[in-house]
Design a protein around this motif. Structure first.
Motif, mmCIF file in Angstrom:
data_model
loop_
_atom_site.group_PDB
_atom_site.id
_atom_site.type_symbol
_atom_site.label_atom_id
_atom_site.label_comp_id
_atom_site.label_asym_id
_atom_site.label_seq_id
_atom_site.Cartn_x
_atom_site.Cartn_y
_atom_site.Cartn_z
ATOM 1 N N ASP A 4 -38.319 -37.716 -32.565
ATOM 2 C CA ASP A 4 -38.312 -38.350 -31.581
ATOM 3 C C ASP A 4 -38.291 -37.549 -30.339
ATOM 4 O OD1 ASP A 4 -38.657 -40.824 -32.679
ATOM 5 O OD2 ASP A 4 -36.557 -41.533 -32.062
ATOM 6 N N LYS A 5 -37.421 -36.420 -30.471
ATOM 7 C CA LYS A 5 -37.432 -35.315 -29.201
ATOM 8 C C LYS A 5 -38.742 -34.507 -29.208
ATOM 9 C CE LYS A 5 -34.651 -31.740 -27.211
ATOM 10 N NZ LYS A 5 -33.303 -30.942 -27.208
ATOM 11 N N LYS A 6 -39.108 -34.400 -30.531
ATOM 12 C CA LYS A 6 -40.264 -33.402 -30.727
ATOM 13 C C LYS A 6 -41.579 -34.021 -30.266
ATOM 14 C CE LYS A 6 -42.612 -30.603 -34.258
ATOM 15 N NZ LYS A 6 -42.655 -30.193 -35.378
ATOM 16 N N LEU A 7 -41.791 -35.600 -30.696
ATOM 17 C CA LEU A 7 -42.716 -35.974 -29.811
ATOM 18 C C LEU A 7 -42.688 -36.457 -28.281
ATOM 19 C CD1 LEU A 7 -42.899 -39.281 -32.412
ATOM 20 C CD2 LEU A 7 -44.613 -37.653 -32.234
ATOM 21 N N ASP A 8 -41.489 -36.502 -28.080
ATOM 22 C CA ASP A 8 -41.332 -36.446 -26.527
ATOM 23 C C ASP A 8 -41.897 -35.324 -25.670
ATOM 24 O OD1 ASP A 8 -40.407 -37.637 -23.810
ATOM 25 O OD2 ASP A 8 -38.702 -36.527 -24.073
ATOM 26 N N ASN A 9 -41.257 -34.071 -26.691
ATOM 27 C CA ASN A 9 -41.721 -32.813 -26.048
ATOM 28 C C ASN A 9 -43.601 -32.536 -25.987
ATOM 29 O OD1 ASN A 9 -39.465 -31.795 -25.167
ATOM 30 N ND2 ASN A 9 -38.946 -30.828 -27.269
ATOM 31 N N MET A 10 -43.995 -33.202 -26.982
ATOM 32 C CA MET A 10 -45.473 -32.888 -27.332
ATOM 33 C C MET A 10 -46.030 -33.823 -26.149
ATOM 34 S SD MET A 10 -45.989 -30.659 -29.214
ATOM 35 C CE MET A 10 -47.951 -31.041 -29.235
ATOM 36 N N ASP A 11 -45.503 -34.898 -25.790
ATOM 37 C CA ASP A 11 -46.307 -35.974 -24.695
ATOM 38 C C ASP A 11 -45.910 -35.111 -23.632
ATOM 39 O OD1 ASP A 11 -46.627 -37.824 -26.223
ATOM 40 O OD2 ASP A 11 -44.815 -39.097 -25.822
ATOM 41 N N LYS A 12 -44.950 -34.518 -23.037
ATOM 42 C CA LYS A 12 -44.393 -33.568 -21.869
ATOM 43 C C LYS A 12 -45.728 -32.347 -21.759
ATOM 44 C CE LYS A 12 -39.839 -34.810 -21.432
ATOM 45 N NZ LYS A 12 -38.269 -34.184 -21.790
#
Length: 204
Positions: A4-12
């Motif tokens: 989830d954190k990795k996906l959040d970072n990719m969105d950023k």
């Protein structure tokens, strides 16, 4: 959780890329290990560029290639950025207008601040060209020290000034760079073709 954190970072990161595109540039992710440094790059600054020692964003005020290599080992990811063409007006008085240089440097500063606010607290940008934030840089004055810079909050070294091989680094993502030629005119020289400006944002 980690996913989830990795996906959040990719969105950023996607937001950062969108910002560059909105400003007229192009951006792509690059592993930090693919950023190429070389000692000859700084030697070119010393012997091939009249900006040496005349801007705080240039050697000898900037990190050496060895220092840059150490910094790059502390990152896994970066965003490679390019602007094709002259953002400002190229005039016979200078190779690249100060307006163009200031534009891309302000974009990089804003991008770095966006990344920091998004949680990439280690973020750091390498800009393009000699610094164009001031009409007169105090680096030209006698006994100048980098603390004399009046724009230290915004001023960043160019990739070349920090010993990064821009050509090799761009080649690793499939960006081919042409060697620019210039025409000598009264008062200076003008570019024979549009310039490509390359910058780099470390994110972690």
């Amino acid at each position: 959780m980690k996913s989830d954190k990795k996906l959040d970072n990719m969105d950023k990161i996607s937001e950062l890329v969108r910002f560059v595109v909105e400003k007229g540039g192009e951006a792509t992710l690059i592993p930090a290990k693919d950023i190429v440094t070389a000692e000859w790059v700084r030697q070119k600054c010393l012997f091939g560029c009249n900006g040496f020692g005349r801007r705080f964003s240039c050697p000898p005020y900037t990190p050496t290639p060895a220092e840059t290599r150490k910094v790059l080992k502390e990152y896994k990811t970066a965003i490679l950025i390019k602007f094709v063409g002259d953002v400002g007006e190229t005039t016979p008085e200078r190779l690249v207008s100060r307006e163009m240089t200031a534009y891309v440097q302000n974009v990089m500063y804003d991008l770095e601040m966006m990344a920091f606010s998004a949680g990439f607290y280690k973020t750091f940008g390498y800009t393009g060209h000699q610094c164009g934030l001031c009409a007169h840089c105090k680096a030209k004055d006698d006994d100048a020290e980098i603390t004399d810079c009046v724009n230290r909050r915004k001023m960043r070294p160019s990739m070349e000034a920090a010993g990064i091989d821009v050509y090799a680094t761009c080649a690793s993502v499939g960006w081919g760079l042409e060697v620019l030629s210039c025409t000598e005119v009264a008062g200076g020289c003008v570019l024979d073709s549009p310039m490509t400006t390359v910058m780099l944002l470390l994110i972690e």
